[in-house]
Motif scaffolding. Structure first.
Motif, PDB file in Angstrom:
ATOM      1  N   SER A 115       0.830  -1.207   0.000  1.00 16.11           N
ATOM      2  CA  SER A 115       0.000   0.000   0.000  1.00 16.11           C
ATOM      3  C   SER A 115       0.862   1.253   0.000  1.00 16.11           C
ATOM      4  CB  SER A 115      -0.926   0.001   1.222  1.00 16.11           C
ATOM      5  OG  SER A 115      -1.775  -1.117   1.201  1.00 16.11           O
ATOM      6  N   THR A 116       1.912   1.248   0.816  1.00 11.54           N
ATOM      7  CA  THR A 116       2.832   2.385   0.867  1.00 11.54           C
ATOM      8  C   THR A 116       3.468   2.620  -0.496  1.00 11.54           C
ATOM      9  OG1 THR A 116       3.369   1.768   3.132  1.00 11.54           O
ATOM     10  CG2 THR A 116       4.853   3.306   2.047  1.00 11.54           C
ATOM     11  N   THR A 117       3.938   1.552  -1.087  1.00 12.50           N
ATOM     12  CA  THR A 117       4.577   1.643  -2.398  1.00 12.50           C
ATOM     13  C   THR A 117       3.654   2.276  -3.419  1.00 12.50           C
ATOM     14  OG1 THR A 117       5.922  -0.313  -1.955  1.00 12.50           O
ATOM     15  CG2 THR A 117       5.607   0.298  -4.265  1.00 12.50           C
ATOM     16  N   PHE A 118       2.414   1.816  -3.462  1.00 14.71           N
ATOM     17  CA  PHE A 118       1.481   2.303  -4.472  1.00 14.71           C
ATOM     18  C   PHE A 118       1.071   3.744  -4.207  1.00 14.71           C
ATOM     19  CE2 PHE A 118       0.181  -2.399  -4.844  1.00 14.71           C
ATOM     20  CZ  PHE A 118       1.227  -2.633  -5.709  1.00 14.71           C
ATOM     21  N   MET A 119       0.910   4.116  -2.944  1.00 17.84           N
ATOM     22  CA  MET A 119       0.532   5.498  -2.638  1.00 17.84           C
ATOM     23  C   MET A 119       1.614   6.481  -3.072  1.00 17.84           C
ATOM     24  SD  MET A 119      -1.477   5.522   1.007  1.00 17.84           S
ATOM     25  CE  MET A 119      -0.371   4.430   1.868  1.00 17.84           C
ATOM     26  N   ILE A 120       2.860   6.156  -2.754  1.00 21.43           N
ATOM     27  CA  ILE A 120       3.963   7.060  -3.093  1.00 21.43           C
ATOM     28  C   ILE A 120       4.187   7.085  -4.601  1.00 21.43           C
ATOM     29  CG2 ILE A 120       6.444   7.451  -2.833  1.00 21.43           C
ATOM     30  CD1 ILE A 120       6.176   6.220  -0.014  1.00 21.43           C
ATOM     31  N   THR A 121       4.171   5.912  -5.228  1.00 20.00           N
ATOM     32  CA  THR A 121       4.417   5.845  -6.668  1.00 20.00           C
ATOM     33  C   THR A 121       3.348   6.584  -7.453  1.00 20.00           C
ATOM     34  OG1 THR A 121       5.511   3.697  -6.397  1.00 20.00           O
ATOM     35  CG2 THR A 121       4.788   4.279  -8.614  1.00 20.00           C
ATOM     36  N   VAL A 122       2.089   6.344  -7.131  1.00 22.01           N
ATOM     37  CA  VAL A 122       1.005   7.009  -7.862  1.00 22.01           C
ATOM     38  C   VAL A 122       1.008   8.512  -7.599  1.00 22.01           C
ATOM     39  CG1 VAL A 122      -1.498   7.171  -8.153  1.00 22.01           C
ATOM     40  CG2 VAL A 122      -0.415   4.938  -7.927  1.00 22.01           C
ATOM     41  N   SER A 123       1.224   8.912  -6.340  1.00 22.18           N
ATOM     42  CA  SER A 123       1.255  10.346  -6.032  1.00 22.18           C
ATOM     43  C   SER A 123       2.326  11.069  -6.836  1.00 22.18           C
ATOM     44  CB  SER A 123       1.512  10.555  -4.531  1.00 22.18           C
ATOM     45  OG  SER A 123       0.452  10.052  -3.769  1.00 22.18           O
ATOM     46  N   ALA A 124       3.462  10.398  -7.037  1.00 18.51           N
ATOM     47  CA  ALA A 124       4.560  11.026  -7.762  1.00 18.51           C
ATOM     48  C   ALA A 124       4.357  10.991  -9.272  1.00 18.51           C
ATOM     49  CB  ALA A 124       5.877  10.329  -7.399  1.00 18.51           C
ATOM     50  N   MET A 125       3.894   9.860  -9.791  1.00 19.67           N
ATOM     51  CA  MET A 125       3.896   9.664 -11.232  1.00 19.67           C
ATOM     52  C   MET A 125       2.582   9.998 -11.924  1.00 19.67           C
ATOM     53  SD  MET A 125       7.010   8.753 -11.293  1.00 19.67           S
ATOM     54  CE  MET A 125       7.147   8.542 -13.065  1.00 19.67           C
ATOM     55  N   TYR A 126       1.469   9.929 -11.205  1.00 17.94           N
ATOM     56  CA  TYR A 126       0.161  10.172 -11.832  1.00 17.94           C
ATOM     57  C   TYR A 126       0.085  11.513 -12.570  1.00 17.94           C
ATOM     58  CZ  TYR A 126      -4.895  10.948 -12.233  1.00 17.94           C
ATOM     59  OH  TYR A 126      -6.155  11.229 -12.704  1.00 17.94           O
ATOM     60  N   PRO A 127       0.531  12.624 -11.946  1.00 22.14           N
ATOM     61  CA  PRO A 127       0.463  13.904 -12.674  1.00 22.14           C
ATOM     62  C   PRO A 127       1.259  13.881 -13.975  1.00 22.14           C
ATOM     63  CG  PRO A 127       0.883  14.270 -10.346  1.00 22.14           C
ATOM     64  CD  PRO A 127       1.062  12.807 -10.590  1.00 22.14           C
ATOM     65  N   LEU A 128       2.415  13.219 -13.959  1.00 25.83           N
ATOM     66  CA  LEU A 128       3.261  13.171 -15.149  1.00 25.83           C
ATOM     67  C   LEU A 128       2.589  12.353 -16.251  1.00 25.83           C
ATOM     68  CD1 LEU A 128       5.939  14.376 -15.918  1.00 25.83           C
ATOM     69  CD2 LEU A 128       7.083  12.336 -15.076  1.00 25.83           C
ATOM     70  N   TYR A 129       2.008  11.225 -15.888  1.00 26.80           N
ATOM     71  CA  TYR A 129       1.300  10.401 -16.878  1.00 26.80           C
ATOM     72  C   TYR A 129       0.129  11.173 -17.487  1.00 26.80           C
ATOM     73  CZ  TYR A 129       3.675   5.927 -16.075  1.00 26.80           C
ATOM     74  OH  TYR A 129       4.600   4.911 -16.024  1.00 26.80           O
ATOM     75  N   LEU A 136      -2.435   4.993 -18.135  1.00 26.60           N
ATOM     76  CA  LEU A 136      -2.370   4.794 -16.691  1.00 26.60           C
ATOM     77  C   LEU A 136      -2.281   3.316 -16.323  1.00 26.60           C
ATOM     78  CD1 LEU A 136      -4.935   7.492 -15.516  1.00 26.60           C
ATOM     79  CD2 LEU A 136      -2.446   7.559 -15.268  1.00 26.60           C
ATOM     80  N   VAL A 137      -2.792   2.423 -17.191  1.00 26.65           N
ATOM     81  CA  VAL A 137      -2.660   1.004 -16.878  1.00 26.65           C
ATOM     82  C   VAL A 137      -1.208   0.541 -17.020  1.00 26.65           C
ATOM     83  CG1 VAL A 137      -5.025   0.343 -17.424  1.00 26.65           C
ATOM     84  CG2 VAL A 137      -3.306   0.302 -19.224  1.00 26.65           C
ATOM     85  N   VAL A 138      -0.427   1.248 -17.823  1.00 23.12           N
ATOM     86  CA  VAL A 138       1.008   0.954 -17.875  1.00 23.12           C
ATOM     87  C   VAL A 138       1.634   1.271 -16.525  1.00 23.12           C
ATOM     88  CG1 VAL A 138       3.209   1.657 -18.900  1.00 23.12           C
ATOM     89  CG2 VAL A 138       1.225   1.276 -20.365  1.00 23.12           C
ATOM     90  N   MET A 139       1.236   2.401 -15.944  1.00 20.05           N
ATOM     91  CA  MET A 139       1.766   2.776 -14.632  1.00 20.05           C
ATOM     92  C   MET A 139       1.388   1.743 -13.575  1.00 20.05           C
ATOM     93  SD  MET A 139       1.055   6.209 -12.348  1.00 20.05           S
ATOM     94  CE  MET A 139      -0.713   5.892 -12.205  1.00 20.05           C
TER      95      MET A 139
END
Length: 498
Positions: A115-129, A136-139
């Motif tokens: 859960s920690t991994t996904f929260m940090i990864t999505v928070s960081a990368m979602y805006p860029l995607y 987003l399914v690639v992410m």
């Protein structure tokens, strides 16, 4: 009969969510309830559900407070240095963005919590995607697969379960597996590179708004398009500047009382000619980790870092149950970083949607797992699979275990597989001279696929934050995750580990 019903229930669930005929929550509740009635055990449905909820309640509590805790840590800027480094590497190149997603997910996975991994990864990368128009399914697929490989860490869960079930030392299981897992992780990075090339080909010209990337467009189109893309980037930069001036002039003519920054006046409707590449000025939701956000607490950085290290250390040493640790950590983090009650309420409210989505999914999954276990479906399915193994495969039980770990850890919880099925496989292997250590190591290879299982609560954090349909994520990810697991198994056999 129960074996057939169990496989039919799982197949029905997967088909309906991938076809988007039912939402995951509805499917997790209604389908097992229906099959429980078909199995003639409808009268016991309540008992099965309550038992399932009781088993998953600690997980739900852990996820709820983990989301609050790490949400606050993201808000206060604890992970900003890591994110800045990844984003600086990514720039506006889809290949770098997708590879950066895999690297970030792998690094953050060292804490052992999906859960920690996904929260940090999505928070960081979602805006860029979103701003670059990437899939987003690639992410979600890359993040889940990278986390699945790293989930084999001794404090991640599966290794500890295998060691407990077979009464072995976790270090003896994990350490020899490091080369094979390293190959699996390299394969994930290579997969991210290939998917990034595919995205680069699909999206065409990219220019990140603001900063050096705007003055130095990243060339991502086909051969021979470099000069034209550079000119196009320069012309778009000028066009954006003119549109910005136009908006500024419109802002000055707004009704009395409307300021020139903030409020409705500043957030006017984008110009029809705007191509949507201006980022936050067009869509504030895409700002991501804004370096100037009001929630930052730079003076408390080392306190927050120390608190997080202490929390993870306590988790690894098992000083207290994980839900209790996150409950205490969330309360302390909120109190120290946001002493004012109004600020604490605002932070909790900011993460309430994720908390509700994940908690709802976990308790819905309790119906699914409760019926599978309570009716005896899962036991009959496991027994059938084990009995279907030909006698001639006895000396190759490690390979058989590795192959079975893919479907079984996908359709079953880790607890069900490691405590219910693995001892049977180990006993069958021992009868043919196969070491329990080899069986235990082979049982880890399916974790790359397991992390996208509908029975894994953390995956709902991933798809929820990324705003991706679970069915879309499943369709895209399963084939790549299964291939990654097979690569780990092949590497293990090549190195003589399995």
């Amino acid at each position: 009969m129960l074996t057939i019903l169990g496989f039919a229930m799982i197949a029905t669930f997967l088909v309906l969510i991938m076809m988007k005929k039912l939402s995951p929550i509805a499917a997790l509740v209604l389908i097992p309830a229906l099959f429980c009635v078909i199995a003639g055990q409808g009268a016991h449905l309540g008992d099965y559900v309550i038992e399932g909820v009781g088993k998953l309640a600690p997980t739900a509590a852990m996820l709820m407070f983990a989301i609050v805790y790490f949400g606050v840590m993201i808000d206060v800027g604890l992970f900003d240095p890591i994110v800045r480094g990844i984003l600086r590497f990514c720039k506006a190149d889809p290949v770098r963005v997708v590879v950066g997603t895999a690297v970030l997910a792998a690094i953050v996975s060292l804490d052992g919590d999906g859960s920690t991994t996904f929260m940090i990864t999505v928070s960081a990368m979602y805006p860029l995607y979103k701003r670059l128009g990437l899939s987003l399914v690639v992410m979600t697929g890359v993040a889940a697969t990278a986390n699945g490989v790293m989930n084999t860490l001794p404090w991640g869960g599966p290794t500890a379960r295998a060691a407990t079930a077979l009464k072995l030392d976790a270090g003896d299981i994990f350490v020899p597996m490091i080369p094979a897992l390293g190959v699996g992780l390299l394969f994930v990075f290579a997969l991210a590179y290939v998917l990034g090339l595919r995205e680069r080909k699909r999206v065409g010209t990219l220019v990140l708004p603001g900063g050096a990337e705007e003055r130095e467009p990243v060339l991502v189109g086909g051969p021979g398009a470099g000069a034209s893309r550079t000119k196009a980037g320069a012309s778009r930069t000028k066009a954006r500047a003119s549109r910005t001036k136009a908006r500024a002039s419109r802002t000055t003519t707004t009704a009395p009382g409307a300021g020139t920054t903030g409020g409705p006046a500043a957030a006017d409707t984008p110009d029809p000619a705007d191509d949507g590449t201006e980022g936050p000025a067009v869509d504030p939701a895409l700002q991501g980790l804004d370096p100037h956000r009001a929630t930052l607490r730079p003076r408390l950085y080392w306190f927050n870092a120390g608190l997080t290290v202490a929390l993870l250390t306590a988790m690894i040493m098992e000083l207290l149950p994980i839900p209790v640790l996150f409950l205490l950590g969330a309360a302390l983090a909120l109190t120290v970083n946001y002493p004012r009650m109004a600020d604490q309420k605002a932070r909790i409210a900011a993460h309430a949607e994720n908390v509700l989505n994940v908690a709802g999914m976990v308790f819905a999954a309790a119906v699914f797992t409760g019926v599978l276990s309570g009716t005896g479906m899962v036991k009959d399915m496991a027994d059938w699979l084990v009995s279907a193994i030909p006698d001639g495969m006895g000396p190759h039980m490690a390979l058989v275990t590795g192959l079975l770990s893919l479907p079984l850890t996908y359709f079953m919880s880790n607890d069900g597989f490691y405590f219910g099925v693995l001892p049977v496989l180990a006993e069958a292997g021992a009868a043919h001279g196969v070491s329990p250590l080899e069986i235990a190591r082979a049982s880890l290879v399916g974790q790359a696929l397991h992390m996208s299982s509908p029975l894994v609560p953390a995956v709902y954090v991933l798809v929820g934050m990324a705003k991706v349909e679970f069915g879309d994520h499943t369709r895209f990810t399963v084939k790549w995750a299964a291939l990654t697991s097979l690569v780990v198994l092949g590497a293990g056999m090549l190195f003589g580990i399995i």
